[in-house]
Design an enzyme around this catalytic site. Structure first.
Site, short mmCIF file in Angstrom:
data_model
loop_
_atom_site.label_atom_id
_atom_site.label_comp_id
_atom_site.label_asym_id
_atom_site.label_seq_id
_atom_site.Cartn_x
_atom_site.Cartn_y
_atom_site.Cartn_z
N LYS A 1 0.83 -1.21 0.00
CA LYS A 1 0.00 0.00 0.00
C LYS A 1 0.86 1.25 0.00
CE LYS A 1 -3.85 -2.20 0.10
NZ LYS A 1 -4.78 -2.13 -1.05
N ASP B 1 -0.47 0.06 -4.35
CA ASP B 1 -1.89 0.40 -4.44
C ASP B 1 -2.18 1.60 -3.55
OD1 ASP B 1 -4.63 0.44 -4.57
OD2 ASP B 1 -4.93 -1.61 -3.81
N HIS C 1 -9.64 -8.40 -9.22
CA HIS C 1 -9.52 -7.96 -7.83
C HIS C 1 -10.28 -8.95 -6.97
CE1 HIS C 1 -10.96 -5.61 -4.29
NE2 HIS C 1 -9.72 -5.16 -4.32
MG MG Z 1 -6.80 -2.23 -4.80
#
Ligand code: MG
Length: 392
Positions: free
Chosen positions: A172, A201, A303
């Site tokens: 992240k 992300d 996803h």
């Molecule tokens: Mg994502």
């Protein structure tokens, strides 16, 4: 064959060690499931409900589903969609309600015909799907120190994925000051070495200018794709980011239906689309979106953030979509899909059916009838905090 009953379950499970991303913090996991049963006792499971979408299933969809032929998936999809005035209000929870029911219909169709879902989709073009590990979230120490502390357990987690045979993993960004996020990703790159695919992300945390600023530094760390750099609906922002950065830009996990995807694909706002089978409109719509993207040379990397029902549904679609573009030796990340494999703690994912496990960075595509998932219904009921039933 007719649908006799519809049951919904909202599952909730606390986790011992919480984790964070740019938009939130998880100390519980949630999954919404739907169970359709036909008059002859065939059971179909689907996933995709948030709290209010269970109400949509019972109040809006039940009148058209009860007594209907579950083999008529296209017509039932269209009727559910039309209930929202052709989808103008089918975004958000409505799209998820359609997703759950649609996936359960595919499970029934497979079980009724004795075939796996991939066979009903026209057959599979691969027996196993490459997966990457999703983990490497923010920890409490990480956030409390504003990124100055890079916890040892984060680096240990990254090395563990390599040892387990993963060839790629995702972390992240977007939750710390830019310099600290870059330092954190650099520490991860150091820990895993240059040969592992590493993705970042942002979960929509930046505007285009900021995304470009951090994206340039992430490119130096060989980040393979930059996911949701800007707000999910900011298509101009995506185009700006994509034009400015060398790595692939990915997005689309929250988009519903082919109508929401078409501009991202047609305008080439992303290099990789990431439809989520519990949002996009189930297996029916994910297959359509994947086919559309395939024609444009845009990779479809599902996803996945849920239970074995969602994992199985995504595997069946990923198995049926041709490589993009065609190649003699198609490879993951280049022409072959790479599916997300969530490795964060989830008692639901591990507890309601035999958990999926990867080997060498791949998941086998299930070959049993329907989704090929044997559900432990006792475990489902135990974890459910809200169960509702319509029909017999
Ligand atoms: Mg994502």
């Amino acid at each position: 064959m007719r649908i006799a009953s519809i049951e919904t379950f909202l599952l909730e499970a606390p986790i011992q060690t919480g984790f964070g991303w740019s938009q939130g913090w998880a100390d519980k996991r949630h999954v919404g499931l739907v169970k359709l049963v036909t008059e002859d006792g065939t059971v179909g499971w689907g996933e995709g409900l948030y709290g209010p979408s269970a109400r949509i299933v019972h109040e809006e969809f039940a009148p058209l589903l009860l007594g209907a032929d579950p083999m008529q998936r296209n017509a039932l999809w269209q009727k559910m969609f039309h209930l929202f005035y052709n989808g103008n209000v089918a975004g958000g929870i409505g799209g998820s309600a359609i997703s759950a029911v649609d996936t359960a219909l595919w499970d029934i169709a497979g079980k009724a015909s004795g075939l796996p879902v991939w066979a009903l989709l026209g057959g599979k073009v691969r027996d196993r799907i490459a997966v990457y590990a999703t983990g490497l979230y923010y920890t409490e120490e990480n956030l409390a120190s504003d990124g100055r502390v890079i916890p040892q357990r984060l680096l240990d987690e990254a090395r563990m994925y390599v040892e387990l045979g993963f060839t790629g993993m995702k972390t992240k960004v977007g939750g710390l000051p830019l310099a600290q996020d870059v330092r954190r990703v650099a520490a991860l790159r150091d820990a895993i070495g240059p040969d592992i695919f590493l993705m970042a992300d942002a979960n929509q945390a930046y505007n285009a200018t900021t995304a470009i600023r951090i994206g340039r530094e992430l490119a130096d760390l060989d980040i393979y794709w930059f996911e949701e750099p800007v707000n999910a609906k900011d298509i101009e922002g995506y185009l700006q980011v994509k034009a400015a950065l060398p790595m692939a830009i990915a997005g689309g996990e929250g988009l519903r239906t082919r109508y929401e995807f078409k501009d991202y694909v047609g305008r080439r706002a992303v290099d990789i689309i990431q439809p989520d089978v519990v949002n996009v409109g189930g297996i029916t719509e994910m297959h359509r979106v994947a086919a559309m993207a395939n024609a444009f040379g845009i990779l479809c990397n599902p996803h996945v953030w849920g239970s074995p029902i969602m994992i199985a549904a995504s595997l069946h679609v990923a198995a049926a979509v041709p490589e993009c573009p065609p190649a003699r030796t198609p490879r993951p990340y280049q022409q072959e899909p790479v599916m997300e494999f969530d490795r964060t703690p989830s008692p639901i994912r591990e507890g309601i059916a035999e958990p999926f496990d990867q080997a060498g960075g791949f998941l086998e595509v299930p070959n049993g009838p329907g989704l090929g998932v044997e559900m432990d219904e006792t475990a489902v009921r135990k974890l459910s905090v809200d169960t509702q039933k319509t029909g017999k």
